[in-house]
Scaffold this motif. Sequence first.
Motif, PDB file in Angstrom:
ATOM      1  N   GLN A 116      -2.946  17.356   2.171  1.00 52.50           N
ATOM      2  CA  GLN A 116      -2.917  18.479   3.092  1.00 52.50           C
ATOM      3  C   GLN A 116      -3.972  19.520   2.712  1.00 52.50           C
ATOM      4  OE1 GLN A 116       0.863  20.408   3.203  1.00 52.50           O
ATOM      5  NE2 GLN A 116       0.335  21.771   4.906  1.00 52.50           N
ATOM      6  N   MET A 117      -4.573  20.131   3.707  1.00 54.19           N
ATOM      7  CA  MET A 117      -5.568  21.176   3.466  1.00 54.19           C
ATOM      8  C   MET A 117      -4.872  22.437   2.960  1.00 54.19           C
ATOM      9  SD  MET A 117      -8.776  21.736   3.463  1.00 54.19           S
ATOM     10  CE  MET A 117      -9.413  20.414   4.508  1.00 54.19           C
ATOM     11  N   ILE A 158     -11.570  36.029  -9.293  1.00 54.66           N
ATOM     12  CA  ILE A 158     -10.162  36.424  -9.317  1.00 54.66           C
ATOM     13  C   ILE A 158      -9.443  35.684  -8.192  1.00 54.66           C
ATOM     14  CG2 ILE A 158      -8.524  38.336  -9.220  1.00 54.66           C
ATOM     15  CD1 ILE A 158     -10.376  38.523 -11.585  1.00 54.66           C
ATOM     16  N   SER A 159      -8.354  34.999  -8.543  1.00 60.44           N
ATOM     17  CA  SER A 159      -7.575  34.285  -7.529  1.00 60.44           C
ATOM     18  C   SER A 159      -6.361  35.117  -7.127  1.00 60.44           C
ATOM     19  CB  SER A 159      -7.106  32.934  -8.091  1.00 60.44           C
ATOM     20  OG  SER A 159      -6.230  32.303  -7.172  1.00 60.44           O
ATOM     21  N   PHE A 160      -6.102  35.107  -5.807  1.00 62.92           N
ATOM     22  CA  PHE A 160      -4.934  35.811  -5.285  1.00 62.92           C
ATOM     23  C   PHE A 160      -3.887  34.836  -4.740  1.00 62.92           C
ATOM     24  CE2 PHE A 160      -8.608  38.662  -4.648  1.00 62.92           C
ATOM     25  CZ  PHE A 160      -8.229  39.693  -5.498  1.00 62.92           C
ATOM     26  N   GLY A 161      -4.168  33.558  -4.860  1.00 63.59           N
ATOM     27  CA  GLY A 161      -3.174  32.574  -4.425  1.00 63.59           C
ATOM     28  C   GLY A 161      -3.788  31.493  -3.537  1.00 63.59           C
ATOM     29  N   ILE A 162      -3.088  30.331  -3.497  1.00 69.68           N
ATOM     30  CA  ILE A 162      -3.483  29.203  -2.649  1.00 69.68           C
ATOM     31  C   ILE A 162      -2.333  28.939  -1.680  1.00 69.68           C
ATOM     32  CG2 ILE A 162      -4.137  26.764  -2.598  1.00 69.68           C
ATOM     33  CD1 ILE A 162      -5.278  27.097  -5.386  1.00 69.68           C
ATOM     34  N   PHE A 163      -2.639  28.826  -0.388  1.00 78.19           N
ATOM     35  CA  PHE A 163      -1.612  28.722   0.641  1.00 78.19           C
ATOM     36  C   PHE A 163      -1.800  27.452   1.469  1.00 78.19           C
ATOM     37  CE2 PHE A 163      -2.462  33.118  -0.380  1.00 78.19           C
ATOM     38  CZ  PHE A 163      -1.199  33.653  -0.577  1.00 78.19           C
ATOM     39  N   SER A 164      -0.690  26.912   1.943  1.00 72.72           N
ATOM     40  CA  SER A 164      -0.747  25.717   2.781  1.00 72.72           C
ATOM     41  C   SER A 164      -0.944  26.082   4.256  1.00 72.72           C
ATOM     42  CB  SER A 164       0.538  24.892   2.622  1.00 72.72           C
ATOM     43  OG  SER A 164       1.671  25.674   2.967  1.00 72.72           O
ATOM     44  N   GLU A 165      -0.730  27.351   4.594  1.00 75.55           N
ATOM     45  CA  GLU A 165      -0.874  27.796   5.983  1.00 75.55           C
ATOM     46  C   GLU A 165      -2.026  28.789   6.084  1.00 75.55           C
ATOM     47  OE1 GLU A 165       2.851  29.424   7.087  1.00 75.55           O
ATOM     48  OE2 GLU A 165       3.948  27.534   6.774  1.00 75.55           O
ATOM     49  N   LEU A 166      -2.886  28.581   7.063  1.00 70.52           N
ATOM     50  CA  LEU A 166      -4.059  29.423   7.241  1.00 70.52           C
ATOM     51  C   LEU A 166      -3.665  30.861   7.597  1.00 70.52           C
ATOM     52  CD1 LEU A 166      -7.121  29.789   7.488  1.00 70.52           C
ATOM     53  CD2 LEU A 166      -6.954  28.943   9.842  1.00 70.52           C
ATOM     54  N   PRO A 189      -9.259  21.133  -0.050  1.00 73.94           N
ATOM     55  CA  PRO A 189      -8.485  19.923   0.222  1.00 73.94           C
ATOM     56  C   PRO A 189      -7.634  19.531  -0.976  1.00 73.94           C
ATOM     57  CG  PRO A 189     -10.799  19.395  -0.154  1.00 73.94           C
ATOM     58  CD  PRO A 189     -10.699  20.877  -0.117  1.00 73.94           C
ATOM     59  N   GLN A 190      -6.369  19.323  -0.715  1.00 79.24           N
ATOM     60  CA  GLN A 190      -5.460  18.901  -1.777  1.00 79.24           C
ATOM     61  C   GLN A 190      -5.617  17.408  -2.002  1.00 79.24           C
ATOM     62  OE1 GLN A 190      -1.382  19.539  -0.829  1.00 79.24           O
ATOM     63  NE2 GLN A 190      -0.651  19.293  -2.929  1.00 79.24           N
ATOM     64  N   THR A 191      -5.686  16.976  -3.249  1.00 76.94           N
ATOM     65  CA  THR A 191      -5.807  15.554  -3.576  1.00 76.94           C
ATOM     66  C   THR A 191      -4.664  15.136  -4.489  1.00 76.94           C
ATOM     67  OG1 THR A 191      -7.244  16.002  -5.478  1.00 76.94           O
ATOM     68  CG2 THR A 191      -8.329  15.596  -3.351  1.00 76.94           C
TER      69      THR A 191
END
Length: 235
Positions: A116-117, A158-166, A189-191
């Motif tokens: 999933q992206m 700096i990362s603020f988070g990774i989300f599955s929904e745009l 892209p998630q692998t």
Amino acid sequence: MRWIVLALLFINIGVFTWFELDGRPAAKPVSSGAKPVAEAGERIALVAEVSPDQLAAARAAPKPAPVERQSAPPSAGQLCTLLGPFAEEYQGQDIVERLQALQVDGDLREIEMAGQMRYWVFLEPLNSRREAFRKLRELQSAGVDSYVIPKGSLANGISFGIFSELDRAESLVAELRDQGVDARSREEPQTYLERWIVLEPGAAGRLAESFWEQLQSEYPELDRRQNLCSEVKGG
């Protein structure tokens, strides 16, 4: 008297015959280096017999151009066949052994699959690790959940988070910019890894249809697909 005349006649005939034979030229011996006689209807032309104009024309005659080989168009031989996925390694190994019994080689691999992206919200990398941690303390003191990215193309960012929904990613970007933080987002892209058997080009075609039917009855969820061999990456 008659006998004397006959004797003289025979003597004259013998002398005449001897002179005739002795006067002929002797046959010349054939040299061992002589060229073989041409076959019937064939004439051998010596170089001395060819005119200078004919020799010049023969040398100037264009040589036939070499035949150009045409390269074969791309074929389906560049495709590998994949069987899987297998939840357990022993399942795939069992099929590999069955393939080997049929003189077909199969390679059980863990292949990186696209999932999933995802959408990563981040601040562009800073000039150094020290500067990144200084910015991190500033953001955390303002109540912004964040961390320093340790490696990769965004190292010292700096990362603020990774989300599955745009929508969630875009909402956070807007919120951070309202606070004066130049946040951005990008697709990630998630692998993940799956076990697949990889058959080299043409190998699947050597298997009888009965083999595939038996395999499908034992593994109903088994998938068979083709992919470019260059894109089948083992994990």
